[in-house]
Each structure stands twice: as structure tokens, then as C-alpha cells.
Write a protein that holds these residues in place. Structure first.
Motif, PDB file in Angstrom:
ATOM      1  N   ILE A   1       0.852  -1.193   0.000  1.00  0.00           N
ATOM      2  CA  ILE A   1       0.000   0.000   0.000  1.00  0.00           C
ATOM      3  C   ILE A   1       0.882   1.236   0.000  1.00  0.00           C
ATOM      4  O   ILE A   1       1.819   1.338   0.799  1.00  0.00           O
ATOM      5  CB  ILE A   1      -0.945   0.005   1.214  1.00  0.00           C
ATOM      6  CG1 ILE A   1      -1.900  -1.197   1.143  1.00  0.00           C
ATOM      7  CG2 ILE A   1      -1.754   1.299   1.265  1.00  0.00           C
ATOM      8  CD1 ILE A   1      -2.804  -1.324   2.347  1.00  0.00           C
ATOM      9  N   TYR A   2       0.580   2.160  -0.897  1.00  0.00           N
ATOM     10  CA  TYR A   2       1.314   3.420  -0.989  1.00  0.00           C
ATOM     11  C   TYR A   2       0.381   4.531  -0.502  1.00  0.00           C
ATOM     12  O   TYR A   2      -0.442   5.044  -1.269  1.00  0.00           O
ATOM     13  CB  TYR A   2       1.750   3.665  -2.441  1.00  0.00           C
ATOM     14  CG  TYR A   2       2.663   4.857  -2.615  1.00  0.00           C
ATOM     15  CD1 TYR A   2       3.903   4.910  -1.989  1.00  0.00           C
ATOM     16  CD2 TYR A   2       2.281   5.925  -3.418  1.00  0.00           C
ATOM     17  CE1 TYR A   2       4.743   6.008  -2.153  1.00  0.00           C
ATOM     18  CE2 TYR A   2       3.116   7.017  -3.602  1.00  0.00           C
ATOM     19  CZ  TYR A   2       4.344   7.055  -2.957  1.00  0.00           C
ATOM     20  OH  TYR A   2       5.167   8.135  -3.121  1.00  0.00           O
ATOM     21  N   PRO A   3       0.460   4.922   0.769  1.00  0.00           N
ATOM     22  CA  PRO A   3      -0.512   5.860   1.355  1.00  0.00           C
ATOM     23  C   PRO A   3      -0.701   7.165   0.588  1.00  0.00           C
ATOM     24  O   PRO A   3      -1.841   7.647   0.483  1.00  0.00           O
ATOM     25  CB  PRO A   3       0.049   6.104   2.763  1.00  0.00           C
ATOM     26  CG  PRO A   3       0.836   4.875   3.079  1.00  0.00           C
ATOM     27  CD  PRO A   3       1.441   4.460   1.775  1.00  0.00           C
ATOM     28  N   PRO A   4       0.352   7.798   0.025  1.00  0.00           N
ATOM     29  CA  PRO A   4       0.109   9.071  -0.676  1.00  0.00           C
ATOM     30  C   PRO A   4      -0.857   8.972  -1.849  1.00  0.00           C
ATOM     31  O   PRO A   4      -1.411   9.990  -2.273  1.00  0.00           O
ATOM     32  CB  PRO A   4       1.516   9.472  -1.147  1.00  0.00           C
ATOM     33  CG  PRO A   4       2.443   8.812  -0.191  1.00  0.00           C
ATOM     34  CD  PRO A   4       1.793   7.507   0.136  1.00  0.00           C
ATOM     35  N   ALA A   5      -1.053   7.762  -2.386  1.00  0.00           N
ATOM     36  CA  ALA A   5      -1.933   7.624  -3.555  1.00  0.00           C
ATOM     37  C   ALA A   5      -3.385   7.358  -3.175  1.00  0.00           C
ATOM     38  O   ALA A   5      -4.249   7.288  -4.057  1.00  0.00           O
ATOM     39  CB  ALA A   5      -1.433   6.494  -4.456  1.00  0.00           C
TER      40      ALA A   5
END
Length: 615
Positions: free
Chosen positions: A365-369
Motif C-alpha cells: 500500500i502506498y498511502p500518498p496515492a
């Protein structure tokens, strides 16, 4: 027929009262079992494959091949084939192949761009790019089967799928989010990059970025799954045309810039036009017939594809018009091969046969996206509502009532499930496609059997990976001539949505404000991403800044937020309080005409006030 009831009475004569509600069926009690896919009976199969009429019918096949030229006229209008009508097998195969050809360019284009070179691409090697293209076609075919077939969820009133000839593909609206995310990943060191001796930045392949994007998409796809149980009219009210039109238009603007970069020679390091090093020419100095970015040979190749698309629209037969983008691409490929522009490394590196999960990526998971993807999924829902509505219209079905809303609910839920299944197949999220509605309207065939054949051809073309590798063999400028046309169609879709607005001062202000920021950051990437400076090590703050930078660098996300906020906060114009509507692009009205309009507006306003006083 309504029941007739007798009112009791001892002395008076019998009185009969007509009860209009006696036999009225409630909407929730309407039987929708006919909308669910069913396995054909053995007798129906025998009639289809065992008789000449089952194979050919009496269809005028010449209609599909008659060009738009003087002397060629269509002898008769072909019959309309509804969802469940019996369709001759040969016609089903032809129609299915036609749908697949119309889809193929849109299905493979996102994979080609996402896996491409540059600061906002994954920079995958040829073998991995070929696998991504094949995976897109296979996943599109499998998930389209779900939309077309339609399943009831247990014994509930909810469904999965539309039951229409609704095909799904990788939506272009996810492309800007990936590009902004990958660009941020390279800038933050999540993905590796380095400077070559000439000072040109070279970006390494970043498979972990693809896995992070897919994992984040899976989490965010819970939003459309939940919203599929919300009545569509509520969604339309929350996200009105002034929001969706601006957002779709900005997505198209962003994509057109990517398409034009390809048209000029590519999006790799050569785009910065270095004066020394291995990337002075595109795609590199060692490529066959390489030339600097923007050279006339690249512009000419792209314009050849673009010109063929226009010629087919003018003179092509119905079959050719439905496959005009692919025809333009094929002509460009043939010329590129004949003139020695092609590189066969992608074809050589690909196996003959492939399938899903041949190459996998670690999901994360890439939180900024997350925030940009939630906005994207919300827009995809509204876009799907429009696509499914159009599919019902061209299929001669009602666009209101219980059955229509059930198809919308099933389609949105299927898109949400596809947002989980597609990333599990190592592919970008997929949603309903609108391209096929034009084919249904032109060929008068909305039969689901043609949809099943379309799915078969998509899966077949994906399994034979050499076919997908052909798209990677040609120069970027050939693809650019095709993709720029496709992406411009997205801009037109946004303009069409906005065209239905009343265009008072309020609407003009909201659209202009949203476009100021959204189009500005789309045309000048990164202009708003240098405002925040943090040198600490707090992971939460770093993630928060990265999220803000991605939103600020994604024009359509910025435009969606601004238009949504202004639409909610800015009060509507009171009746007749606005200035007379004058077409600023038409003839300028005289002073007398303006005075007459003002007198008429004042008269109507006073009559409305008098009406209120009387009440």
C-alpha cells in the motif's frame, strides 16, 4: 385489470368503486430474473450449430462492408438484435471480433504507457511490458464475462453485472494517478534513478512501484463496492455534471500531453533533448533510425496514423469505422516495419503462449496515492452510470424504473469487484467501456452472444503474447498518433457533459476556477509540488507531504476538489436575478434588444412576487 369492489348499503343501490391500486405491482416486487444470464438449452444449441439458419440467418452481411463512397448504397437497414434474440453464429463471431477490435487499442494503451520510460513510467524491460499488455487483454475478457452474464446475489434484490453488452477495460482515468505516484516515488527514492556521465537522469525499472499501486487500488476499490448499494440518483446529486464534466475534461487534457510526448518521439530521457550522452536521439542512440525528439520523421509517422483514422471516418464501411483506430495503427506499423524503424526485441523476448501470473509483483500500500485514487474511483462510478445508461439506450431498453436502476447497481458493483480482481491478476483496475455503444448503435446488434465472442477474442489475443508484443515493436510516435486521438475523445466527453449546464454566472465561475488550477498543473507538471520542505524523519509527515504533492500534481484531482467545494458552497442564482443571458460569441445585441430583455425579466420577476403575496 383493476379490481371492482362493491360498497355495502341496505337501501341505496349498489355503488361500484374502481380501485386503481388494487393490482398495482410495487417496484421492489418486479421480477428481474429475466435479466440474469442462463445456460442455453440443448435444443437451442442444436438449432444454432445444426442448421444453416443457425449459422448464417438472413442478415445482409454486405451492409458491414459497404464503403461510404459514391455509387455504394445500403440496400436495406439490418434488423435489430436485442439482448436475448437468437443471433446467427457467423454474425455473432463477426460482431464479437468487431467489438474486440474497437476495444483493443484502449485496452493495451494504458499498459504500454504505464510500463514505458521516463520519470512517470515504470521503465520495464520488453519482456515485462509484453506480459502487461497480454494481462490487460486477458483480464478484460474475463471480467467482461461477469458484466455481460449478470448474477443475482443469493436471493437478495442485488445483482452483479449489468446483463448488457457491457465490456470492461483499463480506464484511462487511473493513468494520471499512476504517473503522479511514480514520479513522486522516483523523487523520494522509493524507485532508483541516477545520472549518466552526460548529466542525463536515467530511471531504473521499478516493479515495486507497480505492486504498491495495485495494492492501493485494491484497498480503494472498497469505495465503489459500498457505493453500489446507494441509489444512483443520490450519486448524481452528490456529483453533478459540473463536477464530473470538469474532471473528465482535465483527465483528457493530462492524457493528451502524454500522447503528444509519444508523438514527438517518446517520454524517455531523450525528451529533455540532451546535447550529449546515449539519449541525444529517441528512443536511444542505438535504436534503429534514431532521431532527436520532435524530429520531422517522428511527427510524420504519427501524422500518418492520425490521417488514416480520419480517412476511414470519411470513406470507410461500418466495419472499418468501428475499427478505425486499429486500422490506423496497423498502417503505421506496416510503414514503420518497411522503413526500418522497428525493434523486434519485444517480440523475441515474449513466449508464444502466456497467461495470468506468469510475472507477479509484491503487493503493498502506498498511502500518498489513497486520496487521488478515492477521487478516481468516485469519478469512475459516475462515468459508469453514464456508460450503462448509454448501453441501455442503444439496446432499446428503458432508462428509468426498477430494472434500469438494478442494472446500474449491478454494473457499479461489478466495477468495484473488478477493482479487486484486476490487481490480483496483476493489472490496473477496470471499469465499463463506452466505445462499444457506438458499435451497437451502428450495427443494430445488442445481443449478449456478440459480447461473449468479444471476450473470447480478447482472451485469445492475450494468451498469444506475440500479438501483444507487436504493439511494443513500433516506434512511440506511431502509438502517439493513435493515443492522442483517443485521449482527445476523453476531452470531448468532458465538454459534452458541461454543454448541458445552464451556464449562468455561477457555472462559469465554478468551471473557470476549477480549470485555473486543474489545467494549469496539467500543462505545467510539478509547478505546485515545491511548496513543502521537510528535512525530518517523521514517517507520517513525509507521507502527508507526499499525498499533498500527488494531489497538487494531479490536475483532475485538484479540479474535482475545487469544483465540488464551490458547487456546495456557492449559492445558486435567485430566479431572474441574473443578468440577461447573452451569447458572447454570437452577434452583439443592440441597446434596444437589451432593454427589451431587461423589461421582460423585470415583468416576470414582479409576477412571481405577486404570486407569492397572493399565497
Amino acid at each position: 385489470m383493476p379490481e371492482i369492489t362493491q360498497e355495502p348499503g341496505a337501501t341505496s343501490p349498489p355503488v361500484f368503486i374502481l380501485d386503481p391500486h388494487a393490482n398495482r405491482t410495487r417496484e421492489e416486487d418486479i421480477d428481474l430474473s429475466h435479466t440474469v444470464g442462463k445456460v442455453p438449452s440443448w435444443q437451442a444449441i442444436q438449432q444454432s450449430i445444426g442448421t444453416r439458419s443457425g449459422w448464417f440467418g438472413d442478415y445482409d452481411y454486405g451492409f458491414l462492408c459497404t464503403p461510404t463512397l459514391p455509387g455504394f448504397t445500403v440496400t436495406r437497414i439490418p434488423p435489430f438484435f436485442g439482448l436475448k434474440d437468437r443471433l446467427p453464429l457467423i454474425l455473432a463471431i463477426i460482431m464479437g471480433f468487431q467489438h474486440a477490435l474497437a476495444m483493443i487499442a484502449g485496452v493495451v494503451t494504458p499498459a504500454i504507457i504505464m510500463s514505458g520510460t521516463g520519470s512517470n513510467g515504470l521503465n520495464f524491460p520488453p519482456a515485462m511490458r509484453t506480459q502487461m499488455v497480454s494481462t490487460s487483454m486477458i483480464t478484460s475478457g474475463l471480467l467482461s464475462l461477469v458484466q455481460i452474464t449478470r448474477f443475482r446475489l443469493a436471493k437478495s434484490q442485488y445483482f452483479l453485472g449489468t446483463g448488457l453488452l457491457s465490456v470492461v477495460g483499463t480506464s484511462f482515468i487511473f493513468l494520471p494517478v499512476l504517473q503522479s505516484s511514480v514520479s513522486n516515488m522516483y523523487a523520494s527514492g522509493f524507485c532508483e534513478s541516477s545520472l549518466d556521465p552526460s548529466g542525463t537522469r536515467v530511471y531504473a525499472s521499478c516493479p515495486q512501484a507497480w505492486g504498491a499501486f495495485l495494492g492501493t487500488c485494491m484497498v480503494c476499490s472498497l469505495l465503489p463496492i459500498l457505493l453500489s448499494f446507494v441509489p444512483p440518483r443520490v450519486l448524481k446529486k452528490v456529483f453533478p455534471p459540473i463536477v464530473t464534466g470538469v474532471t473528465v475534461m482535465l483527465i483528457g487534457v493530462h492524457l493528451v500531453t502524454s500522447g503528444m510526448a509519444q508523438w514527438g518521439g517518446g517520454s524517455g530521457p531523450c525528451r529533455s533533448q540532451p546535447t550529449s550522452g546515449p539519449f541525444v536521439n529517441c528512443p536511444s542512440n542505438s535504436a534503429p533510425r534514431s532521431a532527436p525528439w520532435g524530429d520531422a520523421q517522428w511527427i510524420g509517422l504519427g501524422f500518418l496514423v492520425f490521417s488514416v483514422i480520419m480517412l476511414v471516418e470519411f470513406f470507410g464501411s461500418p466495419f472499418m469505422k468501428n475499427a478505425q483506430v486499429v486500422i490506423g495503427l496497423v498502417v503505421g506499423m506496416v510503414v514503420a516495419v518497411a522503413c526500418g524503424y522497428t525493434d523486434s526485441s519485444s517480440v523475441d523476448a515474449s513466449p508464444v503462449v502466456t497467461f495470468l501470473w506468469t510475472k507477479t509483483y509484491p503487493l503493498s500500500i502506498y498511502p500518498p496515492a489513497i486520496i487521488p485514487l478515492l477521487i478516481t474511483y468516485t469519478l469512475a462510478i459516475v462515468e459508469s452510470i453514464g456508460d450503462i445508461t448509454a448501453s441501455c439506450e442503444v439496446s432499446h431498453l428503458s432508462v428509468e424504473g426498477r430494472e434500469f436502476e438494478s442494472r446500474l447497481q449491478g454494473g457499479i458493483l461489478a466495477d468495484g469487484i473488478a477493482g479487486i480482481l484486476a490487481p490480483l491478476c496483476m493489472n490496473s483496475p477496470m471499469s465499463c467501456y463506452a466505445q462499444n455503444n457506438g458499435i451497437i448503435s451502428l450495427t443494430r446488434c445488442a445481443n449478449t452472444m456478440a459480447g461473449y465472442m468479444c471476450c473470447f477474442f480478447l482472451i485469445l489475443m492475450g494468451v498469444f503474447s506475440k500479438f501483444g508484443a507487436l504493439f511494443l515493436m513500433v516506434p512511440d510516435s506511431v502509438l502517439g498518433g493513435m493515443t492522442t486521438f483517443l485521449f482527445s475523445s476523453v476531452v470531448v466527453s468532458g465538454i459534452r457533459i458541461l454543454s448541458f449546464l445552464p451556464w449562468t454566472r455561477r457555472e462559469r465561475f465554478i468551471v473557470a476556477t476549477a480549470l485555473t488550477l486543474g489545467m494549469g498543473t496539467s500543462l505545467v507538471p510539478g509547478v505546485l509540488t515545491h511548496m513543502f520542505h521537510y528535512t525530518g524523519t517523521n514517517a507520517f509527515v513525509i507521507s502527508l507531504i507526499s499525498t499533498a504533492n500527488i494531489v497538487l500534481d494531479t490536475g483532475f484531482a485538484l479540479g474535482a476538489i475545487v469544483s465540488c467545494l464551490l458547487n456546495a458552497l456557492l449559492p445558486a442564482n435567485p430566479p431572474m436575478a441574473a443578468e440577461p443571458i447573452i451569447d458572447r460569441h454570437g452577434p452583439t445585441p443592440s441597446d434596444k434588444e437589451i432593454t427589451e430583455m431587461q423589461v421582460e425579466a423585470q415583468s416576470i420577476h414582479e409576477s412571481m412576487l405577486n404570486g407569492k403575496h397572493h399565497h
